[in-house]
Enzyme design. Sequence first.
Site, PDB file in Angstrom:
ATOM      1  N   ASP A 182      21.563 -45.648  71.247  1.00  0.00           N
ATOM      2  CA  ASP A 182      20.973 -44.812  70.196  1.00  0.00           C
ATOM      3  C   ASP A 182      19.481 -44.659  70.443  1.00  0.00           C
ATOM      4  O   ASP A 182      18.715 -45.609  70.293  1.00  0.00           O
ATOM      5  CB  ASP A 182      21.194 -45.474  68.827  1.00  0.00           C
ATOM      6  CG  ASP A 182      20.642 -44.619  67.694  1.00  0.00           C
ATOM      7  OD1 ASP A 182      21.405 -43.787  67.167  1.00  0.00           O
ATOM      8  OD2 ASP A 182      19.443 -44.765  67.350  1.00  0.00           O
ATOM      9  N   TYR A 190      11.122 -41.647  69.925  1.00  0.00           N
ATOM     10  CA  TYR A 190      10.985 -43.000  70.491  1.00  0.00           C
ATOM     11  C   TYR A 190      10.284 -42.982  71.855  1.00  0.00           C
ATOM     12  O   TYR A 190       9.838 -44.024  72.332  1.00  0.00           O
ATOM     13  CB  TYR A 190      12.347 -43.705  70.652  1.00  0.00           C
ATOM     14  CG  TYR A 190      13.153 -43.907  69.395  1.00  0.00           C
ATOM     15  CD1 TYR A 190      12.608 -43.689  68.124  1.00  0.00           C
ATOM     16  CD2 TYR A 190      14.481 -44.326  69.462  1.00  0.00           C
ATOM     17  CE1 TYR A 190      13.372 -43.854  66.977  1.00  0.00           C
ATOM     18  CE2 TYR A 190      15.248 -44.504  68.306  1.00  0.00           C
ATOM     19  CZ  TYR A 190      14.691 -44.257  67.075  1.00  0.00           C
ATOM     20  OH  TYR A 190      15.460 -44.432  65.950  1.00  0.00           O
ATOM     21  N   LYS A 229      18.029 -37.871  68.557  1.00  0.00           N
ATOM     22  CA  LYS A 229      17.720 -37.279  67.250  1.00  0.00           C
ATOM     23  C   LYS A 229      16.614 -36.245  67.377  1.00  0.00           C
ATOM     24  O   LYS A 229      15.680 -36.417  68.181  1.00  0.00           O
ATOM     25  CB  LYS A 229      17.288 -38.381  66.262  1.00  0.00           C
ATOM     26  CG  LYS A 229      18.231 -39.576  66.251  1.00  0.00           C
ATOM     27  CD  LYS A 229      17.851 -40.644  65.238  1.00  0.00           C
ATOM     28  CE  LYS A 229      18.626 -41.924  65.511  1.00  0.00           C
ATOM     29  NZ  LYS A 229      17.984 -42.814  66.509  1.00  0.00           N
ATOM     30  N   HIS A 284      16.815 -36.233  62.340  1.00  0.00           N
ATOM     31  CA  HIS A 284      16.283 -37.583  62.147  1.00  0.00           C
ATOM     32  C   HIS A 284      15.998 -37.902  60.671  1.00  0.00           C
ATOM     33  O   HIS A 284      16.305 -38.996  60.201  1.00  0.00           O
ATOM     34  CB  HIS A 284      15.015 -37.746  62.993  1.00  0.00           C
ATOM     35  CG  HIS A 284      14.730 -39.154  63.404  1.00  0.00           C
ATOM     36  ND1 HIS A 284      14.226 -39.487  64.632  1.00  0.00           N
ATOM     37  CD2 HIS A 284      14.874 -40.334  62.745  1.00  0.00           C
ATOM     38  CE1 HIS A 284      14.083 -40.809  64.716  1.00  0.00           C
ATOM     39  NE2 HIS A 284      14.465 -41.336  63.579  1.00  0.00           N
TER      40      HIS A 284
HETATM   41  N1  LIG Z   1      17.409 -43.037  62.036  1.00  0.00           N
HETATM   42  C1  LIG Z   1      16.332 -43.700  61.757  1.00  0.00           C
HETATM   43  O1  LIG Z   1      15.451 -43.250  60.990  1.00  0.00           O
HETATM   44  C2  LIG Z   1      16.128 -45.042  62.367  1.00  0.00           C
HETATM   45  C3  LIG Z   1      15.080 -45.874  61.942  1.00  0.00           C
HETATM   46  C4  LIG Z   1      14.938 -47.129  62.524  1.00  0.00           C
HETATM   47  C5  LIG Z   1      15.840 -47.530  63.500  1.00  0.00           C
HETATM   48  N2  LIG Z   1      16.845 -46.702  63.922  1.00  0.00           N
HETATM   49  C6  LIG Z   1      17.817 -47.089  64.977  1.00  0.00           C
HETATM   50  O2  LIG Z   1      18.445 -48.315  64.598  1.00  0.00           O
HETATM   51  C7  LIG Z   1      18.235 -49.286  65.613  1.00  0.00           C
HETATM   52  C8  LIG Z   1      18.189 -50.686  65.008  1.00  0.00           C
HETATM   53  O3  LIG Z   1      17.217 -50.791  63.988  1.00  0.00           O
HETATM   54  P1  LIG Z   1      15.811 -51.515  64.170  1.00  0.00           P
HETATM   55  O4  LIG Z   1      15.435 -51.515  65.596  1.00  0.00           O
HETATM   56  O5  LIG Z   1      14.850 -50.891  63.233  1.00  0.00           O
HETATM   57  O6  LIG Z   1      16.041 -53.002  63.643  1.00  0.00           O
HETATM   58  P2  LIG Z   1      17.111 -54.189  63.866  1.00  0.00           P
HETATM   59  O7  LIG Z   1      18.082 -53.837  64.935  1.00  0.00           O
HETATM   60  O8  LIG Z   1      17.610 -54.539  62.522  1.00  0.00           O
HETATM   61  O9  LIG Z   1      16.178 -55.379  64.342  1.00  0.00           O
HETATM   62  C9  LIG Z   1      15.514 -55.395  65.572  1.00  0.00           C
HETATM   63  C10 LIG Z   1      14.659 -56.657  65.618  1.00  0.00           C
HETATM   64  O10 LIG Z   1      15.497 -57.813  65.598  1.00  0.00           O
HETATM   65  C11 LIG Z   1      15.223 -58.624  66.729  1.00  0.00           C
HETATM   66  N3  LIG Z   1      16.488 -59.159  67.208  1.00  0.00           N
HETATM   67  C12 LIG Z   1      17.562 -58.461  67.670  1.00  0.00           C
HETATM   68  N4  LIG Z   1      18.567 -59.287  68.002  1.00  0.00           N
HETATM   69  C13 LIG Z   1      18.131 -60.537  67.756  1.00  0.00           C
HETATM   70  C14 LIG Z   1      18.721 -61.828  67.909  1.00  0.00           C
HETATM   71  N5  LIG Z   1      19.951 -61.957  68.381  1.00  0.00           N
HETATM   72  N6  LIG Z   1      17.971 -62.915  67.570  1.00  0.00           N
HETATM   73  C15 LIG Z   1      16.725 -62.776  67.086  1.00  0.00           C
HETATM   74  N7  LIG Z   1      16.120 -61.580  66.909  1.00  0.00           N
HETATM   75  C16 LIG Z   1      16.814 -60.469  67.248  1.00  0.00           C
HETATM   76  C17 LIG Z   1      14.565 -57.720  67.749  1.00  0.00           C
HETATM   77  O11 LIG Z   1      13.676 -58.462  68.567  1.00  0.00           O
HETATM   78  P3  LIG Z   1      13.476 -58.245  70.151  1.00  0.00           P
HETATM   79  O12 LIG Z   1      13.625 -56.788  70.444  1.00  0.00           O
HETATM   80  O13 LIG Z   1      12.068 -58.740  70.371  1.00  0.00           O
HETATM   81  O14 LIG Z   1      14.495 -59.100  70.853  1.00  0.00           O
HETATM   82  C18 LIG Z   1      13.789 -56.761  66.854  1.00  0.00           C
HETATM   83  O15 LIG Z   1      12.575 -57.340  66.444  1.00  0.00           O
HETATM   84  C19 LIG Z   1      16.924 -48.827  66.235  1.00  0.00           C
HETATM   85  O16 LIG Z   1      16.633 -49.436  67.476  1.00  0.00           O
HETATM   86  C20 LIG Z   1      17.149 -47.349  66.317  1.00  0.00           C
HETATM   87  O17 LIG Z   1      18.002 -47.007  67.410  1.00  0.00           O
HETATM   88  C21 LIG Z   1      17.000 -45.468  63.351  1.00  0.00           C
END
Ligand SMILES: NC(=O)c1ccc[n+]([C@@H]2O[C@H](COP(=O)([O-])OP(=O)(O)OC[C@H]3O[C@@H](n4cnc5c(N)ncnc54)[C@H](OP(=O)(O)O)[C@@H]3O)[C@@H](O)[C@H]2O)c1
Length: 273
Positions: A45, A50, A75, A108
């Site tokens: 994704d 990004y 997106k 988005h």
């Molecule tokens: N549509 C939208 O508006 C929107 C907005 C935000 C995000 N997204 C999408 O959703 C995806 C996920 O959301 P997100 O990136 O905001 O947050 P998330 O996946 O909830 O959290 C990511 C964070 O958690 C840490 N992490 C991941 N696995 C871990 C584990 N096993 N142990 C400890 N820490 C861990 C990562 O650290 P490290 O990377 O340092 O390991 C990073 O700091 C995004 O990457 C993106 O593709 C979409």
Amino acid sequence: MASPLIKLNDGNSIPQVGLGVFQTPPDDTVRAVATALDAGYRHVDTASIYGNEAEVGEALVESGIARDDVFITTKLWNADQGYDSTLAAFDASLQRLGIDRLDLYLIHWPTPAKNTFVETFKAFAHLHDQGRISSIGGSNFEPEHLRILIDATGIVPAVNQVELNPRLQQEELREAHAQLGIATEAWAPLGQGALLDDPTVTAVADAYGKTPAQVLIRWHIQLGNIVIPKSVTPERIVSNFDVFDFELTEQDMSSISSLGDGTRLGPDPRTFN
Ligand SMILES: NC(=O)c1ccc[n+]([C@@H]2O[C@H](COP(=O)([O-])OP(=O)(O)OC[C@H]3O[C@@H](n4cnc5c(N)ncnc54)[C@H](OP(=O)(O)O)[C@@H]3O)[C@@H](O)[C@H]2O)c1
């Protein structure tokens, strides 16, 4: 083990667990995506905003995995909304990704004050009709935005990707999705890391001998959400996908769900423009 698939309302299927790459720096993206593909992920994704679409495409080519075996989502950014600008932005995304067909394209944010998401979606529908996008949907759409979109175009989005985790459970939206046949995709599934040291989550994780992230990803899987945890850390990328050999009990699902307090990490989709 492979991720289960979720069937979409257009007949396509999406792997339920994918890798998110929001805030993954371009320099780290090839390695992160390569690690994920090697671990068995078949869904990535990204988004034009990004700044790492090219690196996602590079990792895909380097993996040697057939293009059709990996589900790619990107997106359309807010500034590109509008019919003609969407067509141009889509071409640019595809060129950066180095592919000639996209699996899922999402608006988005609805940016309701701009009032351009309907014409944007009409451009998506055109690209879908041409076979250049397999599935089309929204992100951060509230129920009223979904209704406007469907009334104006007659098309039900395949997916709505929204902020969703045990603190912000989006009950109203999930109910609307269920009624309309829209698949729910969870962003910030781990609360952007904030939920990983919550005592309720760590207690459940300890009971199963799993990590807090694995338990949270299971919670999403068992709710039926598509879930796209982000990590740049190889061991975390691998362990986040190692979630198909255990099941949370109803009681543990409820105990994690008791964390709901409405905390929102991102902007409010009703006012974000
Ligand atoms: N549509 C939208 O508006 C929107 C907005 C935000 C995000 N997204 C999408 O959703 C995806 C996920 O959301 P997100 O990136 O905001 O947050 P998330 O996946 O909830 O959290 C990511 C964070 O958690 C840490 N992490 C991941 N696995 C871990 C584990 N096993 N142990 C400890 N820490 C861990 C990562 O650290 P490290 O990377 O340092 O390991 C990073 O700091 C995004 O990457 C993106 O593709 C979409």
